[in-house]
Design a protein around this motif. Structure first.
Motif, short mmCIF file in Angstrom:
data_model
loop_
_atom_site.label_atom_id
_atom_site.label_comp_id
_atom_site.label_asym_id
_atom_site.label_seq_id
_atom_site.Cartn_x
_atom_site.Cartn_y
_atom_site.Cartn_z
N TYR A 3 0.85 -1.17 0.00
CA TYR A 3 0.00 0.00 0.00
C TYR A 3 0.89 1.23 0.00
O TYR A 3 1.77 1.38 0.87
CB TYR A 3 -0.91 0.02 1.23
CG TYR A 3 -1.89 1.18 1.25
CD1 TYR A 3 -2.58 1.57 0.10
CD2 TYR A 3 -2.13 1.89 2.42
CE1 TYR A 3 -3.48 2.62 0.13
CE2 TYR A 3 -3.03 2.94 2.46
CZ TYR A 3 -3.70 3.30 1.30
OH TYR A 3 -4.59 4.35 1.33
N GLU A 153 -2.93 -2.22 -2.27
CA GLU A 153 -4.19 -2.56 -1.59
C GLU A 153 -4.89 -1.27 -1.19
O GLU A 153 -4.75 -0.78 -0.07
CB GLU A 153 -3.89 -3.42 -0.37
CG GLU A 153 -5.11 -4.07 0.24
CD GLU A 153 -5.85 -4.95 -0.75
OE1 GLU A 153 -6.97 -4.55 -1.15
OE2 GLU A 153 -5.33 -6.02 -1.11
N LYS A 155 -8.32 -0.19 -1.30
CA LYS A 155 -9.73 0.02 -0.96
C LYS A 155 -9.98 0.33 0.51
O LYS A 155 -10.90 1.09 0.84
CB LYS A 155 -10.57 -1.19 -1.38
CG LYS A 155 -10.13 -2.53 -0.83
CD LYS A 155 -10.99 -3.65 -1.41
CE LYS A 155 -10.51 -5.03 -0.98
NZ LYS A 155 -9.21 -5.38 -1.60
N TYR A 156 -9.17 -0.21 1.42
CA TYR A 156 -9.46 -0.03 2.85
C TYR A 156 -9.10 1.38 3.33
O TYR A 156 -9.76 1.93 4.21
CB TYR A 156 -8.71 -1.07 3.68
CG TYR A 156 -9.03 -2.49 3.28
CD1 TYR A 156 -10.27 -3.04 3.57
CD2 TYR A 156 -8.09 -3.26 2.60
CE1 TYR A 156 -10.57 -4.34 3.19
CE2 TYR A 156 -8.39 -4.56 2.21
CZ TYR A 156 -9.63 -5.10 2.51
OH TYR A 156 -9.91 -6.38 2.11
N GLY A 157 -8.05 1.95 2.77
CA GLY A 157 -7.61 3.26 3.22
C GLY A 157 -8.16 4.42 2.42
O GLY A 157 -7.90 5.58 2.75
N ARG A 158 -8.94 4.13 1.39
CA ARG A 158 -9.43 5.19 0.51
C ARG A 158 -10.56 6.04 1.13
O ARG A 158 -10.57 7.26 0.94
CB ARG A 158 -9.89 4.59 -0.81
CG ARG A 158 -10.27 5.64 -1.85
CD ARG A 158 -10.55 5.01 -3.21
NE ARG A 158 -10.89 6.01 -4.20
CZ ARG A 158 -10.02 6.77 -4.84
NH1 ARG A 158 -8.72 6.63 -4.58
NH2 ARG A 158 -10.39 7.65 -5.73
N SER A 181 -5.27 6.32 7.29
CA SER A 181 -5.49 5.51 6.10
C SER A 181 -4.70 4.21 6.16
O SER A 181 -5.22 3.12 5.84
CB SER A 181 -5.08 6.30 4.85
OG SER A 181 -5.25 5.54 3.68
N SER A 184 -6.13 1.79 8.90
CA SER A 184 -7.32 1.09 8.41
C SER A 184 -6.94 -0.07 7.50
O SER A 184 -7.53 -1.15 7.55
CB SER A 184 -8.24 2.06 7.66
OG SER A 184 -8.65 3.12 8.51
N THR A 185 -5.93 0.15 6.67
CA THR A 185 -5.49 -0.89 5.74
C THR A 185 -4.79 -2.02 6.48
O THR A 185 -5.01 -3.20 6.19
CB THR A 185 -4.54 -0.29 4.68
OG1 THR A 185 -5.22 0.79 4.02
CG2 THR A 185 -4.14 -1.33 3.66
N LYS A 187 -5.23 -3.03 9.49
CA LYS A 187 -6.16 -3.83 10.27
C LYS A 187 -7.02 -4.74 9.40
O LYS A 187 -7.54 -5.76 9.86
CB LYS A 187 -7.07 -2.92 11.10
CG LYS A 187 -6.40 -2.38 12.36
CD LYS A 187 -7.34 -1.53 13.16
CE LYS A 187 -6.83 -1.29 14.57
NZ LYS A 187 -5.47 -0.76 14.64
N ALA A 188 -7.16 -4.40 8.11
CA ALA A 188 -8.04 -5.15 7.23
C ALA A 188 -7.31 -6.15 6.33
O ALA A 188 -7.94 -7.05 5.79
CB ALA A 188 -8.85 -4.19 6.36
N ASN A 189 -6.00 -5.99 6.16
CA ASN A 189 -5.29 -6.83 5.20
C ASN A 189 -3.90 -7.17 5.70
O ASN A 189 -3.05 -6.29 5.88
CB ASN A 189 -5.19 -6.10 3.85
CG ASN A 189 -4.78 -7.03 2.73
OD1 ASN A 189 -3.78 -7.72 2.82
ND2 ASN A 189 -5.56 -7.05 1.67
#
Length: 244
Positions: A3, A153, A155-158, A181, A184-185, A187-189
């Motif tokens: 990312y 990657e 989508k999670y931080g956008r 941002s 968030s990314t 934690k999700a990926n």
């Protein structure tokens, strides 16, 4: 996966990347994806990379002419008169590197060697500029409508970038925004990981204003992570309940 984000604000450019290149149950590795070059008083150029590591490192090596003896090396980024021509040079190198890496009898394998780049920088007498370079070598430039770029990657931080970005924000606010941002990314990926690399390029200053590596135990990053989680919980609790 990776990312990387590049923001263009009125005061200059703010860039951040993770460093994870492999993630599995028993194998995790990291590698620098943010590279920077400068000529004091003349230019400051940075490159963020996402995709096949061999491809991106080959592009960096070609730019720096690492195949030559140290005394004979000359970075081609220092010759281009405009950032647009820098983007053209980097795009051509990326396209050519992917083509060279793809077996001639298996063109579909080109996807294995694909990569994308974010190019940022300024040359004296011109405006700071930000570009997104695609595997095909073509590119687009940041504008008022598209003031930031993401690769990897994304989508999670956008969502937080779209909601909170403002071109007039300070560098400190921009860094805080990127921290949220990336948190968030992360934690999700699991394919995106610490440490993070940060670079701040101020308008008309041709040396980095600020750069650092953010480790997992960084106090400020931990404060942002826990504070953002708590703020989200409070915001959720403050919304009206659904009535049945």
């Amino acid at each position: 996966m990776t990312y990387c984000v590049g923001l263009q604000i009125d005061r200059g450019l703010v860039l951040m990347s993770d460093t994870r290149t492999n993630s599995g149950v028993d194998y995790i590795s990291s590698f620098r994806k943010l590279h920077h070059w400068s000529v004091p008083g003349n230019r400051s150029i940075a490159l963020l990379s996402s995709g096949n590591l061999a491809t991106t490192q080959s592009v960096i090596s070609k730019l720096e002419e690492r195949n030559k003896a140290p005394s004979e090396r000359h970075n081609s980024l220092f010759d281009a008169p405009t950032m647009f021509q820098v983007a053209t040079t980097v795009g051509e190198l990326l396209r050519e590197t992917i083509r060279e890496s793809t077996p001639s009898d298996s063109p579909e394998a080109s996807g294995t060697f694909t990569a994308s780049l974010i190019l940022a920088g300024q040359i004296s007498g011109m405006e700071p500029r930000l570009f997104l370079i695609y595997p095909e070598g073509n590119f687009i430039e940041a504008s008022l409508d598209t003031p930031f770029f993401q690769i990897g990657e994304t989508k999670y931080g956008r969502p937080i970038l779209i909601r909170a970005f403002d071109r007039g924000m300070s560098f400190e606010e921009a860094i805080k925004l990127l921290m949220v941002s990336f948190d968030s990314t992360l934690k999700a990926n699991l394919s995106v990981g610490m440490p993070l690399d940060l670079l701040v390029l101020e308008r008309d200053s041709f040396e980095p204003l600020h750069q650092r590596r953010i480790l997992e135990d960084d106090p400020y990053f931990r404060t942002i992570s826990s504070g953002w989680s708590e703020a989200l919980r409070k915001a959720f609790e403050g919304l009206p309940d659904y009535e049945m």
